[in-house]
Design an enzyme around this catalytic site. Sequence first.
Site, PDB file in Angstrom:
ATOM      1  N   CYS A 139      43.473  37.951  43.029  1.00  0.00           N
ATOM      2  CA  CYS A 139      44.484  36.880  43.243  1.00  0.00           C
ATOM      3  C   CYS A 139      45.479  37.451  44.424  1.00  0.00           C
ATOM      4  O   CYS A 139      46.307  37.958  43.885  1.00  0.00           O
ATOM      5  CB  CYS A 139      45.092  36.325  42.350  1.00  0.00           C
ATOM      6  SG  CYS A 139      46.477  34.919  42.492  1.00  0.00           S
ATOM      7  N   CYS A 142      49.137  36.400  43.753  1.00  0.00           N
ATOM      8  CA  CYS A 142      49.580  37.027  42.708  1.00  0.00           C
ATOM      9  C   CYS A 142      50.145  38.449  43.192  1.00  0.00           C
ATOM     10  O   CYS A 142      51.174  38.847  42.755  1.00  0.00           O
ATOM     11  CB  CYS A 142      48.816  36.893  41.369  1.00  0.00           C
ATOM     12  SG  CYS A 142      47.999  35.429  40.802  1.00  0.00           S
ATOM     13  N   ASP A 143      49.145  38.948  43.673  1.00  0.00           N
ATOM     14  CA  ASP A 143      49.372  40.524  43.618  1.00  0.00           C
ATOM     15  C   ASP A 143      49.444  41.045  45.257  1.00  0.00           C
ATOM     16  O   ASP A 143      49.759  42.163  45.533  1.00  0.00           O
ATOM     17  CB  ASP A 143      48.068  41.254  43.181  1.00  0.00           C
ATOM     18  CG  ASP A 143      48.040  40.887  41.803  1.00  0.00           C
ATOM     19  OD1 ASP A 143      48.809  40.588  40.930  1.00  0.00           O
ATOM     20  OD2 ASP A 143      46.696  40.558  41.374  1.00  0.00           O
TER      21      ASP A 143
END
Length: 314
Positions: A139, A142-143
């Site tokens: 992701c 997200c990261d």
Amino acid sequence: MPTEKKRIQKDIVIIGAGMAGLTAALYAGRMNLSVLVLENALVGGQIANATGIENYPGLPNVAGKDLIATVQQQAESFGAVVDEFDMIEKVSLQEDRKIVETESCIYEAGSVIIASGMERRKLPLPEERKYAGKGVHYCELCDGHLYQDKVIAVMGGGNAAVDAANFLTKYAKKLYLLHRSKLRADESAQEKLRSNEKVEILLETEVTALKGEKRLESVEVLDKATGEKKELAIDGIFVNIGVTPNTALFQADIKLAEDGRIVAGEDCRTNIPGVFAAGDVRHKEVRQLTTAAADGTIAAILAEKYLAQIRKGK
């Protein structure tokens, strides 16, 4: 003794808060139905990661997260509740009152719309577990921020991979796009990536090994044309090599196709009355953002008709 879970009545429970699920919530809410949307990951699903959507009618260019946020706000303005923090543990769909049990509640609904989408396929290498979250990611939204001024690789050749790569260029000092064949992404997305001086695209290239001590430090890649292997020093790799449908919860009740998606026609009806499938989780030939929205619309309208027939029958 464990605390007994609270039982909550709803007209419709929607499983999944991607474009299909949120559109269904919008329509169902407008029809004065009590609607709950359950999501166990990011609201918006995969489309939330798209940096620039250019093929959604009426919006020449929009970020996925902005489009999803707008649809969510519309759904909530009509009374739909979106809950992304209560994991579903099990479902029972055969009876007239459908049961969706989460970690904290038991929901009873007259109709259920399954819009659970898909999740990214894991990197098929034995070292994947060792480096998961320590250099191997799925992701970028997200990261990606963890890799400011770092060397990043993206693996894959479809729209999701190229969109991820374009998104990650905002963080990367250097970015590799690795794919085992030709790119399948939209030409506009490819052109944007190719024009970025930070990016190096390696096609006909397979990742054969992950290396590093406590976290990922490099990948071994194979040039399929020459048979040559080499090592690329990277800080992280974001994997986009396909998806698997999120249907494990429904296998006992719902008819699935060979690819694991839910068998449902253009009316989104499954083999169980009152249960509908919408979006990428439905077995169909074309899967686009617009078709997901269409599925959500159809599922909500026909779910309302189903509920009205049930009430009339009683």
